[in-house]
Motif scaffolding. Sequence first.
Motif, short mmCIF file in Angstrom:
data_model
loop_
_atom_site.label_atom_id
_atom_site.label_comp_id
_atom_site.label_asym_id
_atom_site.label_seq_id
_atom_site.Cartn_x
_atom_site.Cartn_y
_atom_site.Cartn_z
N SER A 1 -7.51 -1.03 3.70
CA SER A 1 -6.30 -0.56 3.03
C SER A 1 -5.32 0.19 3.92
CB SER A 1 -6.70 0.35 1.86
OG SER A 1 -7.51 1.43 2.32
N GLN B 1 -0.07 7.23 4.58
CA GLN B 1 0.96 6.53 3.82
C GLN B 1 1.84 5.70 4.75
OE1 GLN B 1 2.56 10.06 1.40
NE2 GLN B 1 2.29 8.45 -0.15
N ALA C 1 -3.71 5.58 1.25
CA ALA C 1 -5.11 5.22 1.52
C ALA C 1 -5.82 6.43 2.09
CB ALA C 1 -5.18 4.04 2.50
N VAL D 1 -4.74 11.67 3.63
CA VAL D 1 -4.29 10.41 3.05
C VAL D 1 -3.19 9.83 3.92
CG1 VAL D 1 -3.16 9.33 1.05
CG2 VAL D 1 -4.87 11.13 0.71
N VAL E 1 0.85 -1.19 0.00
CA VAL E 1 0.00 0.00 0.00
C VAL E 1 0.88 1.25 0.00
CG1 VAL E 1 -1.80 1.28 1.20
CG2 VAL E 1 -1.84 -1.23 1.20
N TYR F 1 -4.86 1.34 -8.57
CA TYR F 1 -5.87 1.83 -7.62
C TYR F 1 -6.81 0.68 -7.37
CZ TYR F 1 -10.13 3.93 -5.82
OH TYR F 1 -11.23 4.19 -5.05
N GLY G 1 -10.33 1.28 5.94
CA GLY G 1 -9.83 1.65 4.61
C GLY G 1 -10.62 0.97 3.53
N GLY H 1 -7.45 2.44 -2.07
CA GLY H 1 -6.08 2.89 -1.94
C GLY H 1 -5.32 2.74 -3.23
N ALA I 1 -5.53 8.71 -4.26
CA ALA I 1 -6.11 8.16 -3.04
C ALA I 1 -7.06 9.14 -2.37
CB ALA I 1 -4.99 7.76 -2.08
#
Length: 321
Positions: A88, A320, A38, A318, A35, A78, A64, A67, A113
């Motif tokens: 996600s 990460q 997300a 978002v 990932v 995606y 989630g 993502g 995302a």
Amino acid sequence: MRVNAAVVRSFDEPPHHEGFDLPDPTGADQAVVDVLAAGLHPRVRSGASGRHYTSTGRLPLVPGIDGVGRLADGRLVYFVTDDDLPGSMAARAVIDTRRMVVLPEDVDVVRVAAAMNPAMSSWVALRRRVPIEPGQSVLVLGATGNAGQMAVQVAKRLGAGRVVGAGRNPAALALLAGLGADVTVALGEDDDAAAAMLAAAASEVDLVLDYLWAAPAASAMMALLRARADRSRALDWIQIGSVAGPTLELPSVALRSANLRIQGNGQGAVSTRAYVAELPSLVEEISSGRLAVNARAVPLADVEAAWTASDVPGVRTVLQP
């Protein structure tokens, strides 16, 4: 497989960053992705609190719903998560490859995302639920939220001749003209006053994208119908969100005295196959910059702080890994 993830162990607490045992893929249609980003969408929050209509009540869970990730073969994708699999917000996720679309390598993963989920609601509504015809007019009720701002842009991109944006947040309302709104209406505490302004600005619209529901929607609905010059001309009301409340009290005369057609747009109203079919074209709109996106990236390790922070109107968080 042990991965770092945002894990919900109580519906009364935000997720915590900790280890989680990811299940192995089963069948040819499942794969593991690393990932990359997300989105922290309102739909993610409602699922993690157990309040969404699809919630099973089972804990623990990884939140989630979508993502951007990278497959083992190197492809950037995606993906939309499967309700039966962890979400996600983890370093890795098991995905259904039938719910993904391959992305260009130069795409901004944070933008994608952030924007796909809020843009998808209006995109699918105007392409699958009630396909918009060129030149038709649209009212976005709840246009100052993230999805509502996207809806203003999407309506214009799909051919709306006139877009009316209505919402409560004055600062966000001021931005709508730059996103494509031809007229804006400020919604305040007085539903009757707001209804009168909506009647003046939007009584002749063809479609309504409703992110509010409850009392504000009922008031707006009756005001538009009363002011409509020809009540036999169709008014398509698409219910998407319920920011103002989950239920609406509507006089039966609204359905007998006008050509009012109410339907919803969400999980179940549109098939997964139809949603997936719309992904490539929406990715293109976002990655090309034709839809404005305002996102902020936060490390997944800081999920608890991000979860409890106040939302900034128009900005999508978002996470990460």
